[in-house]
Design a protein around this motif. Structure first.
Motif, PDB file in Angstrom:
ATOM      1  N   ARG A 194     -14.034  -4.112  82.931  1.00 51.50           N
ATOM      2  CA  ARG A 194     -14.128  -2.657  83.088  1.00 51.50           C
ATOM      3  C   ARG A 194     -15.149  -2.085  82.105  1.00 51.50           C
ATOM      4  O   ARG A 194     -15.929  -1.194  82.455  1.00 51.50           O
ATOM      5  N   GLY A 195     -15.145  -2.575  80.874  1.00 56.44           N
ATOM      6  CA  GLY A 195     -16.120  -2.110  79.899  1.00 56.44           C
ATOM      7  C   GLY A 195     -17.546  -2.376  80.345  1.00 56.44           C
ATOM      8  O   GLY A 195     -18.433  -1.529  80.167  1.00 56.44           O
ATOM      9  N   ALA A 196     -17.777  -3.551  80.947  1.00 52.66           N
ATOM     10  CA  ALA A 196     -19.112  -3.872  81.440  1.00 52.66           C
ATOM     11  C   ALA A 196     -19.526  -2.929  82.564  1.00 52.66           C
ATOM     12  O   ALA A 196     -20.683  -2.487  82.631  1.00 52.66           O
ATOM     13  N   LEU A 197     -18.592  -2.608  83.450  1.00 51.65           N
ATOM     14  CA  LEU A 197     -18.901  -1.688  84.548  1.00 51.65           C
ATOM     15  C   LEU A 197     -19.121  -0.266  84.055  1.00 51.65           C
ATOM     16  O   LEU A 197     -20.010   0.440  84.537  1.00 51.65           O
ATOM     17  N   ASP A 198     -18.318   0.154  83.079  1.00 54.70           N
ATOM     18  CA  ASP A 198     -18.415   1.521  82.582  1.00 54.70           C
ATOM     19  C   ASP A 198     -19.748   1.788  81.896  1.00 54.70           C
ATOM     20  O   ASP A 198     -20.161   2.941  81.759  1.00 54.70           O
ATOM     21  N   MET A 199     -20.421   0.731  81.466  1.00 53.29           N
ATOM     22  CA  MET A 199     -21.732   0.884  80.833  1.00 53.29           C
ATOM     23  C   MET A 199     -22.843   1.123  81.854  1.00 53.29           C
ATOM     24  O   MET A 199     -23.966   1.465  81.484  1.00 53.29           O
ATOM     25  N   LEU A 200     -22.516   0.948  83.144  1.00 56.10           N
ATOM     26  CA  LEU A 200     -23.525   1.057  84.204  1.00 56.10           C
ATOM     27  C   LEU A 200     -23.325   2.365  84.955  1.00 56.10           C
ATOM     28  O   LEU A 200     -22.383   2.506  85.734  1.00 56.10           O
ATOM     29  N   SER A 201     -24.205   3.319  84.746  1.00 54.59           N
ATOM     30  CA  SER A 201     -24.053   4.629  85.387  1.00 54.59           C
ATOM     31  C   SER A 201     -24.103   4.523  86.903  1.00 54.59           C
ATOM     32  O   SER A 201     -23.504   5.338  87.609  1.00 54.59           O
ATOM     33  N   GLU A 202     -24.811   3.522  87.411  1.00 52.12           N
ATOM     34  CA  GLU A 202     -24.936   3.366  88.861  1.00 52.12           C
ATOM     35  C   GLU A 202     -23.691   2.755  89.492  1.00 52.12           C
ATOM     36  O   GLU A 202     -23.622   2.601  90.718  1.00 52.12           O
ATOM     37  N   ARG A 203     -22.684   2.413  88.691  1.00 55.96           N
ATOM     38  CA  ARG A 203     -21.455   1.813  89.218  1.00 55.96           C
ATOM     39  C   ARG A 203     -20.251   2.733  89.041  1.00 55.96           C
ATOM     40  O   ARG A 203     -19.103   2.285  89.019  1.00 55.96           O
ATOM     41  N   GLN A 204     -20.474   4.021  88.889  1.00 57.08           N
ATOM     42  CA  GLN A 204     -19.367   4.958  88.733  1.00 57.08           C
ATOM     43  C   GLN A 204     -18.451   4.889  89.959  1.00 57.08           C
ATOM     44  O   GLN A 204     -18.914   4.820  91.097  1.00 57.08           O
ATOM     45  N   GLY A 205     -17.139   4.935  89.705  1.00 54.88           N
ATOM     46  CA  GLY A 205     -16.176   4.832  90.794  1.00 54.88           C
ATOM     47  C   GLY A 205     -15.720   3.415  91.069  1.00 54.88           C
ATOM     48  O   GLY A 205     -14.931   3.182  91.979  1.00 54.88           O
ATOM     49  N   SER A 206     -16.195   2.452  90.267  1.00 56.70           N
ATOM     50  CA  SER A 206     -15.797   1.062  90.454  1.00 56.70           C
ATOM     51  C   SER A 206     -14.386   0.828  89.929  1.00 56.70           C
ATOM     52  O   SER A 206     -13.854   1.620  89.148  1.00 56.70           O
ATOM     53  N   ALA A 207     -13.779  -0.278  90.367  1.00 55.96           N
ATOM     54  CA  ALA A 207     -12.415  -0.622  89.956  1.00 55.96           C
ATOM     55  C   ALA A 207     -12.343  -2.098  89.619  1.00 55.96           C
ATOM     56  O   ALA A 207     -13.115  -2.913  90.140  1.00 55.96           O
ATOM     57  N   VAL A 208     -11.409  -2.445  88.755  1.00 55.99           N
ATOM     58  CA  VAL A 208     -11.143  -3.836  88.392  1.00 55.99           C
ATOM     59  C   VAL A 208      -9.694  -4.146  88.747  1.00 55.99           C
ATOM     60  O   VAL A 208      -8.777  -3.465  88.279  1.00 55.99           O
ATOM     61  N   ILE A 209      -9.491  -5.152  89.589  1.00 56.64           N
ATOM     62  CA  ILE A 209      -8.148  -5.526  90.012  1.00 56.64           C
ATOM     63  C   ILE A 209      -7.907  -6.997  89.677  1.00 56.64           C
ATOM     64  O   ILE A 209      -8.843  -7.745  89.383  1.00 56.64           O
ATOM     65  N   TYR A 210      -6.644  -7.409  89.719  1.00 57.21           N
ATOM     66  CA  TYR A 210      -6.308  -8.795  89.397  1.00 57.21           C
ATOM     67  C   TYR A 210      -5.745  -9.507  90.619  1.00 57.21           C
ATOM     68  O   TYR A 210      -4.894  -8.990  91.346  1.00 57.21           O
ATOM     69  N   GLY A 211      -6.206 -10.746  90.830  1.00 56.62           N
ATOM     70  CA  GLY A 211      -5.654 -11.628  91.854  1.00 56.62           C
ATOM     71  C   GLY A 211      -5.354 -12.985  91.234  1.00 56.62           C
ATOM     72  O   GLY A 211      -5.856 -13.317  90.162  1.00 56.62           O
ATOM     73  N   VAL A 226      -5.416  -2.715  84.352  1.00 60.16           N
ATOM     74  CA  VAL A 226      -6.074  -3.008  85.620  1.00 60.16           C
ATOM     75  C   VAL A 226      -5.936  -1.814  86.562  1.00 60.16           C
ATOM     76  O   VAL A 226      -5.086  -0.955  86.383  1.00 60.16           O
ATOM     77  N   ASP A 227      -6.787  -1.806  87.579  1.00 62.31           N
ATOM     78  CA  ASP A 227      -6.770  -0.735  88.576  1.00 62.31           C
ATOM     79  C   ASP A 227      -6.031  -1.137  89.844  1.00 62.31           C
ATOM     80  O   ASP A 227      -6.025  -0.373  90.814  1.00 62.31           O
ATOM     81  N   GLY A 228      -5.428  -2.332  89.840  1.00 60.73           N
ATOM     82  CA  GLY A 228      -4.700  -2.747  91.027  1.00 60.73           C
ATOM     83  C   GLY A 228      -4.599  -4.253  91.134  1.00 60.73           C
ATOM     84  O   GLY A 228      -4.860  -4.992  90.178  1.00 60.73           O
ATOM     85  N   LEU A 229      -4.220  -4.725  92.323  1.00 65.63           N
ATOM     86  CA  LEU A 229      -3.991  -6.144  92.571  1.00 65.63           C
ATOM     87  C   LEU A 229      -4.676  -6.595  93.850  1.00 65.63           C
ATOM     88  O   LEU A 229      -4.811  -5.832  94.809  1.00 65.63           O
ATOM     89  N   PHE A 230      -5.076  -7.874  93.876  1.00 67.86           N
ATOM     90  CA  PHE A 230      -5.582  -8.510  95.079  1.00 67.86           C
ATOM     91  C   PHE A 230      -4.540  -9.537  95.497  1.00 67.86           C
ATOM     92  O   PHE A 230      -4.325 -10.533  94.820  1.00 67.86           O
ATOM     93  N   LEU A 231      -3.857  -9.265  96.603  1.00 67.44           N
ATOM     94  CA  LEU A 231      -2.695 -10.027  97.023  1.00 67.44           C
ATOM     95  C   LEU A 231      -3.061 -11.070  98.072  1.00 67.44           C
ATOM     96  O   LEU A 231      -3.926 -10.839  98.919  1.00 67.44           O
ATOM     97  N   GLY A 232      -2.358 -12.176  98.037  1.00 68.15           N
ATOM     98  CA  GLY A 232      -2.551 -13.228  99.016  1.00 68.15           C
ATOM     99  C   GLY A 232      -1.371 -13.350  99.945  1.00 68.15           C
ATOM    100  O   GLY A 232      -0.865 -12.364 100.480  1.00 68.15           O
ATOM    101  N   ARG A 233      -0.857 -14.590 100.075  1.00 70.55           N
ATOM    102  CA  ARG A 233       0.185 -14.865 101.073  1.00 70.55           C
ATOM    103  C   ARG A 233       1.472 -14.067 100.842  1.00 70.55           C
ATOM    104  O   ARG A 233       2.197 -13.781 101.801  1.00 70.55           O
ATOM    105  N   PHE A 234       1.749 -13.711  99.603  1.00 77.22           N
ATOM    106  CA  PHE A 234       2.948 -12.917  99.331  1.00 77.22           C
ATOM    107  C   PHE A 234       2.975 -11.669 100.205  1.00 77.22           C
ATOM    108  O   PHE A 234       4.020 -11.291 100.743  1.00 77.22           O
TER     109      PHE A 234
END
Length: 260
Positions: A194-211, A226-234
């Motif tokens: 998230r810190g890496a994305l926040d440094m990029l003005s052209e990536r505003q509105g991005s999210a970091v999720i965990y899978g 985190v901003d959410g989850l990436f779910l699989g078979r569950f």
């Protein structure tokens, strides 16, 4: 553009046949149609079926805020590329998100950082949101995991057009296991991304999720890291998916101070 408070993605991979997938879309659409968190946009749900299932998914989720994604995309927009599907065509039929760089494609189909970068650029220049999968292959220390993951992110964005994206941190060694990576590990790496994305003005509105073996209770445990989850078979069990949506709703209420 502001990112939703929680983003949930579900990949069907190649587990469902066509009729089975179509029935699943209908059940999910019924379950989320009047869900307050989905309807308000506070929780963003992304369903990612196979290519052949994309059109029935778009039809099933019409009139709902659910976004339909694709599991892959070509790095080029048109031409003699047998078997490929372009970002332009995906956008034309109603796809909003494309999954790029999943560990299975890196391993089984030898997708390099260069290939992933080409697909990321193709998605962005055609108005699609890349759902970029990053993560270390072997179980390593947190600092090394962060270095590898942020490095994969930087490589994917090399010369990419402007636009928001979703980064899914998926430590490969945790995918398909009985439990996710340790919470402290996940929070540290996701905070670095998230810190890496926040440094990029052209990536505003991005999210970091965990899978990576994500399931019930995990989102609550991770808090604001985190901003959410990436779910699989569950999440192929509709009731289980709704359970995670309810948890996401509770997280949203806690973050915003709203009363349940």
């Amino acid at each position: 553009m502001l990112r939703p408070l929680v983003t949930l993605g579900v990949s069907l991979k190649m587990y469902f046949g066509h009729e089975e997938a179509t029935a699943w879309f209908a059940r999910v659409a019924d379950a989320v149609h009047e869900h307050e968190a989905i309807a308000s946009g506070a929780v963003r749900l992304i369903v990612i079926p196979t290519y052949l299932q994309v059109l029935p998914a778009v039809e099933a989720f019409a009139g709902t805020p659910v976004l339909v994604g694709a599991q892959d995309v070509a790095a080029t927009d048109s031409g003699a590329f047998t078997g490929e599907v372009s970002a332009a065509e995906l956008a034309e039929v109603g796809v909003s998100v494309v999954e790029i760089g999943h560990a299975e494609r890196r391993r089984m189909f030898a997708e390099t950082d260069g290939v992933v970068a080409g697909k990321t650029s193709a998605a962005l220049r055609n108005g699609l949101t890349p759902l970029l999968c990053v993560g270390e292959t072997d179980e390593v220390g947190t600092d090394e995991a962060m270095r590898q993951s942020v490095g994969q992110l930087a490589a994917a964005l090399a010369n990419a057009p402007d636009g928001p994206m979703i980064v899914a941190y998926e430590p490969v060694w945790a995918i398909g296991t009985a439990s996710p990576a340790p919470l402290a590990h996940i929070t540290a790496v996701c905070s670095g991304l998230r810190g890496a994305l926040d440094m990029l003005s052209e990536r505003q509105g991005s999210a970091v999720i965990y899978g990576g073996s994500a399931g019930p209770g995990l989102l609550t445990g991770l808090g604001d890291a985190v901003d959410g989850l990436f779910l699989g078979r569950f999440a192929h069990d509709v009731e289980a998916l709704v359970q995670v949506i309810d948890e996401a709703d509770a997280v949203v209420r806690e973050r915003t101070g709203a009363r349940a």
